[in-house]
Design a protein around this motif. Structure first.
Motif, short mmCIF file in Angstrom:
data_model
loop_
_atom_site.label_atom_id
_atom_site.label_comp_id
_atom_site.label_asym_id
_atom_site.label_seq_id
_atom_site.Cartn_x
_atom_site.Cartn_y
_atom_site.Cartn_z
N GLY A 164 -51.04 -16.10 -39.70
CA GLY A 164 -50.36 -14.80 -39.65
C GLY A 164 -51.05 -13.75 -38.80
N ARG A 165 -52.16 -14.12 -38.18
CA ARG A 165 -52.85 -13.16 -37.31
C ARG A 165 -52.09 -13.05 -35.99
NH1 ARG A 165 -58.04 -16.22 -38.49
NH2 ARG A 165 -58.61 -15.42 -40.51
N SER A 166 -52.10 -11.86 -35.43
CA SER A 166 -51.43 -11.69 -34.15
C SER A 166 -52.42 -11.22 -33.09
CB SER A 166 -50.29 -10.68 -34.27
OG SER A 166 -50.79 -9.39 -34.52
N LYS A 167 -52.09 -11.53 -31.85
CA LYS A 167 -52.91 -11.10 -30.72
C LYS A 167 -51.97 -10.63 -29.63
CE LYS A 167 -56.41 -12.44 -27.40
NZ LYS A 167 -57.31 -13.45 -26.90
N SER A 168 -52.21 -9.43 -29.11
CA SER A 168 -51.40 -8.88 -28.03
C SER A 168 -52.16 -9.00 -26.72
CB SER A 168 -51.08 -7.41 -28.29
OG SER A 168 -50.29 -7.29 -29.46
N TYR A 169 -51.44 -9.33 -25.67
CA TYR A 169 -52.04 -9.50 -24.35
C TYR A 169 -51.53 -8.38 -23.44
CZ TYR A 169 -53.08 -14.20 -26.02
OH TYR A 169 -53.52 -15.26 -26.74
N LYS A 170 -52.46 -7.59 -22.91
CA LYS A 170 -52.08 -6.51 -22.01
C LYS A 170 -51.72 -7.06 -20.65
CE LYS A 170 -54.28 -2.31 -23.51
NZ LYS A 170 -55.17 -1.21 -23.14
N THR A 171 -50.78 -6.40 -20.02
CA THR A 171 -50.40 -6.75 -18.66
C THR A 171 -51.59 -6.42 -17.75
OG1 THR A 171 -48.13 -6.17 -19.18
CG2 THR A 171 -48.70 -6.38 -16.85
N PRO A 172 -52.03 -7.36 -16.92
CA PRO A 172 -53.18 -7.10 -16.05
C PRO A 172 -52.85 -6.08 -14.96
CG PRO A 172 -52.24 -9.24 -15.57
CD PRO A 172 -51.51 -8.72 -16.76
N SER A 173 -53.87 -5.49 -14.39
CA SER A 173 -53.69 -4.53 -13.31
C SER A 173 -53.15 -5.21 -12.06
CB SER A 173 -55.03 -3.88 -12.96
OG SER A 173 -55.57 -3.25 -14.08
N LYS A 174 -52.43 -4.43 -11.25
CA LYS A 174 -51.91 -4.96 -9.99
C LYS A 174 -53.07 -5.32 -9.07
CE LYS A 174 -48.41 -3.17 -7.82
NZ LYS A 174 -47.39 -2.30 -7.23
N SER A 175 -52.86 -6.35 -8.29
CA SER A 175 -53.84 -6.77 -7.28
C SER A 175 -53.59 -6.00 -5.99
CB SER A 175 -53.68 -8.26 -7.01
OG SER A 175 -54.38 -8.63 -5.84
N ARG A 176 -54.62 -5.86 -5.19
CA ARG A 176 -54.41 -5.24 -3.89
C ARG A 176 -53.62 -6.17 -2.96
NH1 ARG A 176 -59.96 -5.78 -0.51
NH2 ARG A 176 -60.49 -7.85 -1.22
N PHE A 177 -53.45 -7.43 -3.35
CA PHE A 177 -52.66 -8.39 -2.59
C PHE A 177 -51.28 -8.61 -3.21
CE2 PHE A 177 -57.14 -9.80 -1.97
CZ PHE A 177 -57.27 -9.36 -0.66
N ASP A 178 -50.81 -7.65 -4.00
CA ASP A 178 -49.51 -7.83 -4.66
C ASP A 178 -48.40 -7.95 -3.62
OD1 ASP A 178 -49.90 -5.00 -4.12
OD2 ASP A 178 -48.06 -4.66 -5.28
N PHE A 179 -47.38 -8.73 -3.97
CA PHE A 179 -46.26 -8.99 -3.08
C PHE A 179 -45.18 -7.96 -3.34
CE2 PHE A 179 -42.25 -11.29 -2.08
CZ PHE A 179 -42.45 -11.40 -0.70
N GLU A 180 -44.74 -7.27 -2.31
CA GLU A 180 -43.75 -6.21 -2.47
C GLU A 180 -42.37 -6.62 -1.99
OE1 GLU A 180 -45.34 -2.65 -0.75
OE2 GLU A 180 -46.99 -2.59 -2.17
N GLY A 181 -42.21 -7.86 -1.53
CA GLY A 181 -40.91 -8.33 -1.06
C GLY A 181 -40.05 -8.85 -2.19
N LYS A 182 -38.99 -9.51 -1.82
CA LYS A 182 -38.03 -10.07 -2.77
C LYS A 182 -38.44 -11.49 -3.16
CE LYS A 182 -34.14 -10.04 -5.01
NZ LYS A 182 -34.23 -9.61 -6.36
N ILE A 183 -38.37 -11.77 -4.45
CA ILE A 183 -38.76 -13.08 -4.98
C ILE A 183 -37.53 -13.80 -5.52
CG2 ILE A 183 -40.18 -14.31 -6.68
CD1 ILE A 183 -42.04 -11.83 -6.70
N TYR A 184 -37.41 -15.07 -5.15
CA TYR A 184 -36.37 -15.95 -5.66
C TYR A 184 -37.06 -17.10 -6.37
CZ TYR A 184 -33.39 -13.32 -2.54
OH TYR A 184 -32.73 -12.30 -1.91
N VAL A 185 -36.56 -17.44 -7.56
CA VAL A 185 -37.16 -18.50 -8.35
C VAL A 185 -36.13 -19.59 -8.60
CG1 VAL A 185 -38.37 -19.06 -10.49
CG2 VAL A 185 -38.62 -16.79 -9.49
N LEU A 186 -36.46 -20.82 -8.20
CA LEU A 186 -35.59 -21.96 -8.42
C LEU A 186 -36.00 -22.64 -9.73
CD1 LEU A 186 -35.70 -23.49 -4.82
CD2 LEU A 186 -34.06 -21.84 -5.75
N ILE A 187 -35.05 -22.77 -10.65
CA ILE A 187 -35.30 -23.39 -11.95
C ILE A 187 -34.20 -24.40 -12.23
CG2 ILE A 187 -36.61 -21.47 -12.96
CD1 ILE A 187 -34.00 -20.55 -14.30
N ASN A 188 -34.44 -25.27 -13.18
CA ASN A 188 -33.40 -26.18 -13.65
C ASN A 188 -33.65 -26.52 -15.11
OD1 ASN A 188 -35.43 -28.13 -13.56
ND2 ASN A 188 -34.52 -29.31 -11.89
N GLY A 189 -32.89 -27.44 -15.63
CA GLY A 189 -33.01 -27.83 -17.03
C GLY A 189 -34.31 -28.54 -17.36
#
Length: 182
Positions: free
Chosen positions: A134-159
């Motif tokens: 019953g213990r919980s742990k929260s994970y903070k969102t990490p800081s942005k990298s100086r190499f972050d991608f600012e373009g458009k991302i498309y993700v291909l997924i399937n079943g």
């Protein structure tokens, strides 16, 4: 088909893939002992492939399986830093991430991409887990990298995109504004 909102250009990009029907035919042929066999690479391409095309970059993440990551000494943090550093320098405006048939594995392969895909800096939590006790742990969102991608991302997924691969697809959509296809 994609549109570059910044430059007002659009283009069509094709990535080879099998339809669901073709995948089923391959499975049936293998079961029947016919000659259709998957090509089994014996190098790092078992885990990922990275291609820089004229207009976009393509990252095929095939597995997050612990044994293969260890075999090729792949650490998520180092892998993504190198790839996004190269992507940042290239000036590409589109990134396609192929997670089809990735059954998942090591969760850090999903988590460690967050600094490179966030649309805006965030201090909120991205994940919360609960133990059997019953213990919980929260994970903070990490800081942005100086190499972050600012373009458009498309993700291909399937079943067959499971576990940490589906978590990565979720993070890409939720934090990176990615378009999920599949």
């Amino acid at each position: 088909k994609v549109k570059d909102d910044i430059r007002g250009r659009s283009g069509r990009f094709e990535i080879p893939a099998l339809t669901r029907g073709e995948m089923s035919l391959n499975v049936r042929a293998r079961r029947a002992g016919q000659g259709v066999q998957a090509i089994v690479p014996k190098d790092i391409t078992e885990v990922y492939e990275w291609e820089m095309e004229e207009e976009y970059a393509l990252l095929k993440l095939k597995t997050f399986q612990r044994s293969l990551l260890e075999k090729y000494k792949i650490k998520a943090k180092d892998l993504y830093k190198g790839l996004f550093k190269e992507l940042n320098r290239s000036g590409k405006k589109f990134l396609v991430i192929d997670l089809r048939n990735n059954y998942g594995g090591r969760w850090e392969m999903a988590y460690e991409m967050l600094p490179y895909i966030q649309q805006e800096a965030s201090s909120k939590y991205f994940k919360k887990s609960y133990s059997w006790k019953g213990r919980s742990k929260s994970y903070k969102t990490p800081s942005k990298s100086r190499f972050d991608f600012e373009g458009k991302i498309y993700v291909l997924i399937n079943g067959r995109s499971f576990s940490s691969a589906s978590s990565l697809a979720r993070y890409l959509k939720e934090f990176g504004g990615a378009t999920l296809i599949g």
